[in-house]
Design an enzyme around this catalytic site. Sequence first.
Site, mmCIF file in Angstrom:
data_model
loop_
_atom_site.group_PDB
_atom_site.id
_atom_site.type_symbol
_atom_site.label_atom_id
_atom_site.label_comp_id
_atom_site.label_asym_id
_atom_site.label_seq_id
_atom_site.Cartn_x
_atom_site.Cartn_y
_atom_site.Cartn_z
ATOM 1 N N LEU A 1 0.676 -1.102 -0.015
ATOM 2 C CA LEU A 1 0.005 0.041 -0.031
ATOM 3 C C LEU A 1 0.746 1.266 0.179
ATOM 4 O O LEU A 1 0.360 2.149 -0.703
ATOM 5 C CB LEU A 1 -1.041 0.104 1.391
ATOM 6 C CG LEU A 1 -2.005 -1.100 1.424
ATOM 7 C CD1 LEU A 1 -2.693 -0.952 2.638
ATOM 8 C CD2 LEU A 1 -2.835 -0.870 0.192
ATOM 9 N N GLY A 2 2.016 1.116 0.735
ATOM 10 C CA GLY A 2 2.853 2.479 0.717
ATOM 11 C C GLY A 2 4.175 2.429 1.523
ATOM 12 O O GLY A 2 4.270 1.111 2.099
ATOM 13 N N SER A 3 4.952 3.253 1.534
ATOM 14 C CA SER A 3 6.046 3.116 2.436
ATOM 15 C C SER A 3 6.413 4.633 2.997
ATOM 16 O O SER A 3 5.994 5.569 2.243
ATOM 17 C CB SER A 3 7.152 2.678 1.350
ATOM 18 O OG SER A 3 8.403 2.649 2.221
ATOM 19 N N GLY A 4 6.677 4.843 4.145
ATOM 20 C CA GLY A 4 7.067 5.993 4.705
ATOM 21 C C GLY A 4 8.561 6.070 5.351
ATOM 22 O O GLY A 4 9.356 5.136 5.071
ATOM 23 N N PHE B 1 9.063 5.629 8.499
ATOM 24 C CA PHE B 1 9.375 4.773 9.461
ATOM 25 C C PHE B 1 8.903 3.465 9.264
ATOM 26 O O PHE B 1 9.429 2.251 9.769
ATOM 27 C CB PHE B 1 8.579 5.107 10.934
ATOM 28 C CG PHE B 1 8.925 6.404 11.552
ATOM 29 C CD1 PHE B 1 10.114 6.350 12.512
ATOM 30 C CD2 PHE B 1 8.280 7.509 11.242
ATOM 31 C CE1 PHE B 1 10.377 7.395 12.827
ATOM 32 C CE2 PHE B 1 8.964 8.652 12.079
ATOM 33 C CZ PHE B 1 9.931 8.600 12.684
ATOM 34 N N THR C 1 3.597 -0.244 4.557
ATOM 35 C CA THR C 1 2.090 -0.956 4.865
ATOM 36 C C THR C 1 1.777 -1.904 3.865
ATOM 37 O O THR C 1 2.033 -1.429 2.583
ATOM 38 C CB THR C 1 1.173 0.151 5.008
ATOM 39 O OG1 THR C 1 1.216 1.049 3.763
ATOM 40 C CG2 THR C 1 1.428 1.016 6.153
ATOM 41 N N LYS D 1 1.205 -3.221 9.170
ATOM 42 C CA LYS D 1 2.257 -2.305 9.181
ATOM 43 C C LYS D 1 3.622 -2.750 9.607
ATOM 44 O O LYS D 1 3.473 -3.333 10.683
ATOM 45 C CB LYS D 1 1.809 -0.967 9.881
ATOM 46 C CG LYS D 1 2.709 0.486 9.983
ATOM 47 C CD LYS D 1 2.090 1.339 10.690
ATOM 48 C CE LYS D 1 2.979 2.731 10.455
ATOM 49 N NZ LYS D 1 2.146 3.831 11.156
ATOM 50 N N ASP E 1 1.141 14.772 13.213
ATOM 51 C CA ASP E 1 1.358 14.669 11.635
ATOM 52 C C ASP E 1 -0.149 14.491 10.880
ATOM 53 O O ASP E 1 -0.338 13.823 10.312
ATOM 54 C CB ASP E 1 2.022 13.403 11.630
ATOM 55 C CG ASP E 1 2.690 13.268 10.105
ATOM 56 O OD1 ASP E 1 2.840 14.651 9.338
ATOM 57 O OD2 ASP E 1 3.029 12.358 9.328
#
Length: 383
Positions: free
Chosen positions: A18-21, A23, A26, A47, A155
């Site tokens: 789904l995504g990456s940040g 930290f 997901t 996560k 955030d």
Amino acid sequence: MIQIGQEIHNRYKVIKKLGSGNFSQTFEVEDLLGINSSNLGKRKVLKVLKLSYYSNSKMREKVVELFQREVEVLKQLTHPGIPRVEPDSYFRFVPNKNNQDDFLHCLVMEKIDGLTLEEWLRQNNQLITEAQAIDWLKQLIVILKEIHPKYLHRDIKPDNIMIRPNGQLVLIDFGAVKALTQKYIIQQITSQNTSIGTLGYMPPEMMNEQEAYPQSDFFSLGRTFVRLLSGKHPSDFTQDLQTQQLFWRNEATHISERLLNLIDFLMEPDWKNRPKNTQEILLSMIDLLMEIIDDNHNYYNNILIIRRVKHSNYNFIKSGVLIFSIVLNLFLIGLLIKVDYPRHVVVLLMFVVLSILFISLVFPLEFPLFIKRVYKLLLSRKI
């Protein structure tokens, strides 16, 4: 690390990334077991903490602490505007059985069906209305009211707010959450280009003092509505060099000054000048809604006055037409009495009298038009 189709913890099958940040990453996963039958086969969000970015052992410990804090926060908060987690949602996963010391920190939470507000804005290609803004602001303040007794989010931005198909907003990504009872300084983490908060939405105190307060979330919330109401990123606007106020109102001309003032109140550069708590914001919103109701009440009163004037004019015209038709009928009856007409002419004149009387009573405003058309018809036939 994590592969599509992989089975995690003997329970979750990885469907897609789904995504990456900074930290974490997901993934969407399918629950193959579930604590109860309702969870079986249900899609959730996995996560996974990324520790590969942090070589320093103290830094890794701090990042793990943040991750575990997020787990504890989500377990304690029960609100439809916050993703649900189960008691066993946090676990450690060993991807390589030959190296038991190399494990991943994992958290499984509710999958929110819908779009982030950033995605919603781009997909709809339009700004939100004032009614939407008031509704969404109220929902988010109620969510913060649930969080703020113990925690700060730190955030808030359109990417971290999702909207369900039923219109319910959900605040996501509690990775930067902070306990109000702790004085946590973020200088160590920001030293490795990994910041808590997002530029454009981050309040001055988090950038300068590296400290956060409940009012810090209010600032980020205000900047979020700048994005939603103007269509522009907050960083695209200029600021007053002395007051640090954002020049953004010209891009939200469809919004009332009352609501614009409330948004600016949330974004006061000095956190001490912002609302003291969520209750103060809700009270301001009640005042705002009462003013809108008063304005609408006055608007509808004006409409009623206009309608009454129009109705009075209508009645006046109706009365005039009726009097005219009565006079015309009396005149025709007088002709019938004084002059000795043939029988068929008398019948015809009586028919005309009754017709005029009937039309004037049932269709008083159409009567002049009817007379005009009959007159033209008679002329054309030269009767």
